[in-house]
Design a protein around this motif. Structure first.
Motif, short mmCIF file in Angstrom:
data_model
loop_
_atom_site.label_atom_id
_atom_site.label_comp_id
_atom_site.label_asym_id
_atom_site.label_seq_id
_atom_site.Cartn_x
_atom_site.Cartn_y
_atom_site.Cartn_z
N THR A 34 0.83 -1.21 0.00
CA THR A 34 0.00 0.00 0.00
C THR A 34 0.86 1.25 0.00
OG1 THR A 34 -0.29 -0.10 2.40
CG2 THR A 34 -2.05 -1.04 1.04
N TYR A 35 1.99 1.20 0.68
CA TYR A 35 2.92 2.34 0.65
C TYR A 35 3.44 2.55 -0.77
CZ TYR A 35 6.96 5.27 1.38
OH TYR A 35 7.89 6.28 1.28
N GLU A 36 3.85 1.49 -1.42
CA GLU A 36 4.38 1.60 -2.79
C GLU A 36 3.32 2.11 -3.76
OE1 GLU A 36 7.53 1.33 -3.90
OE2 GLU A 36 8.11 1.06 -1.80
N ILE A 37 2.10 1.60 -3.64
CA ILE A 37 1.00 2.06 -4.51
C ILE A 37 0.74 3.53 -4.25
CG2 ILE A 37 -1.48 1.88 -4.96
CD1 ILE A 37 -1.18 -1.17 -4.41
N ARG A 38 0.66 3.91 -2.99
CA ARG A 38 0.41 5.32 -2.64
C ARG A 38 1.52 6.22 -3.17
NH1 ARG A 38 -2.89 8.38 1.09
NH2 ARG A 38 -2.18 10.48 0.68
N LYS A 39 2.74 5.78 -3.03
CA LYS A 39 3.88 6.56 -3.52
C LYS A 39 3.79 6.74 -5.04
CE LYS A 39 8.11 4.84 -3.39
NZ LYS A 39 9.39 4.31 -2.92
N GLY A 40 3.42 5.69 -5.75
CA GLY A 40 3.25 5.79 -7.20
C GLY A 40 2.10 6.69 -7.59
N MET A 41 1.01 6.61 -6.83
CA MET A 41 -0.15 7.46 -7.12
C MET A 41 0.18 8.93 -6.85
SD MET A 41 -3.11 4.97 -5.68
CE MET A 41 -4.55 5.27 -6.66
N GLU A 42 0.93 9.17 -5.80
CA GLU A 42 1.35 10.54 -5.49
C GLU A 42 2.23 11.09 -6.62
OE1 GLU A 42 1.31 14.03 -3.82
OE2 GLU A 42 0.35 12.41 -2.73
N LYS A 43 3.15 10.26 -7.10
CA LYS A 43 4.04 10.70 -8.20
C LYS A 43 3.23 11.03 -9.45
CE LYS A 43 7.93 9.28 -11.01
NZ LYS A 43 8.73 8.18 -11.47
N ARG A 44 2.30 10.14 -9.80
CA ARG A 44 1.48 10.40 -10.99
C ARG A 44 0.57 11.60 -10.82
NH1 ARG A 44 1.33 7.35 -15.68
NH2 ARG A 44 0.23 9.21 -16.29
N SER A 45 0.02 11.78 -9.62
CA SER A 45 -0.82 12.95 -9.35
C SER A 45 -0.03 14.22 -9.57
CB SER A 45 -1.36 12.91 -7.91
OG SER A 45 -2.25 11.84 -7.75
N ARG A 46 1.21 14.23 -9.12
CA ARG A 46 2.07 15.42 -9.29
C ARG A 46 2.27 15.72 -10.78
NH1 ARG A 46 2.06 18.35 -4.78
NH2 ARG A 46 2.40 17.05 -2.98
N GLU A 47 2.31 14.68 -11.59
CA GLU A 47 2.45 14.89 -13.04
C GLU A 47 1.21 15.58 -13.61
OE1 GLU A 47 3.36 11.06 -14.75
OE2 GLU A 47 5.21 10.89 -13.57
N PHE A 48 0.07 15.42 -12.93
CA PHE A 48 -1.18 16.08 -13.34
C PHE A 48 -1.31 17.46 -12.69
CE2 PHE A 48 -2.52 11.65 -14.20
CZ PHE A 48 -3.09 11.81 -15.44
N GLY A 49 -0.36 17.81 -11.83
CA GLY A 49 -0.37 19.12 -11.20
C GLY A 49 -1.06 19.19 -9.85
N LEU A 50 -1.39 18.04 -9.25
CA LEU A 50 -2.03 18.00 -7.94
C LEU A 50 -1.32 16.98 -7.06
CD1 LEU A 50 -5.86 17.72 -8.79
CD2 LEU A 50 -4.63 19.77 -8.10
N SER A 51 -1.51 17.10 -5.76
CA SER A 51 -1.10 16.01 -4.87
C SER A 51 -2.18 14.94 -4.93
CB SER A 51 -0.92 16.51 -3.44
OG SER A 51 -2.18 16.80 -2.87
#
Length: 180
Positions: A34-51
């Motif tokens: 879950t930590y790894e998934i969350r970390k990946g989702m956070e990274k991708r969200s940043r690419e969209f301009g949001l946390s």
């Protein structure tokens, strides 16, 4: 408790319990993935301009009646602090994703609402997150996904029972409080 991420540290966690402890092993793996998934989702969200938290806040707002909420109600629904929501609201308003209105019944209160730009951002990001969920569970049958959902629900229910109760650490023989 066990935010062990790399395999070496996870192995150390397993070694802390002589003779093995299957429940601890399962929880370590659950926390790790879950930590790894969350970390990946956070990274991708940043690419969209949001946390990732901002994206979730927009999604929660979109599910509200009239797409409107008070910041404190939003914090409660997301399981975060009012301080975290406060900074999110400021940022989302500055970036033009939400509108903020004074509460006519409470001079100190405000409401926030999703606007067209916020809806557009959700529509832009949803395909990625829906696709990620589909890919992560693509090797599971519908029946297995239902079973997995049931197991997670049972873990959540068990946690609700022990949350705030006194637990004994069998290695130390002393009682400890299980904290949120």
């Amino acid at each position: 408790m066990f935010f062990f991420l790399d395999s070496e540290i996870r192995q150390l966690a397993y070694n802390l319990f002589p003779g093995g402890n299957k429940p601890i092993g399962v929880l370590v793996e659950l926390f790790s993935i879950t930590y790894e998934i969350r970390k990946g989702m956070e990274k991708r969200s940043r690419e969209f301009g949001l946390s990732y938290g901002q994206y979730i806040a927009l999604c929660v707002l979109s599910a509200q009646r009239d797409e409107m909420s008070s910041p404190s109600a939003l914090a409660e629904k997301m399981g975060v602090s009012r301080a975290a929501i406060s900074s999110m609201v400021i940022s989302l308003e500055q970036d033009g994703y939400i509108n903020k209105y004074d509460d006519p019944n409470d001079k100190r209160g405000v409401f926030i609402s999703l606007n067209d730009k916020g809806r557009g951002k959700i529509n832009q990001m949803d395909p990625f997150f829906i696709g990620l969920a589909s890919r992560l569970l693509s090797d599971f049958s519908e029946s297995e996904i239902c079973q997995f959902e049931t197991y997670l629900s049972r873990v959540r229910s068990a946690f609700e029972v022990v949350k705030g109760s006194r637990l004994t650490d069998s290695r130390e023989g002393e009682e400890k409080w299980c904290e949120d």
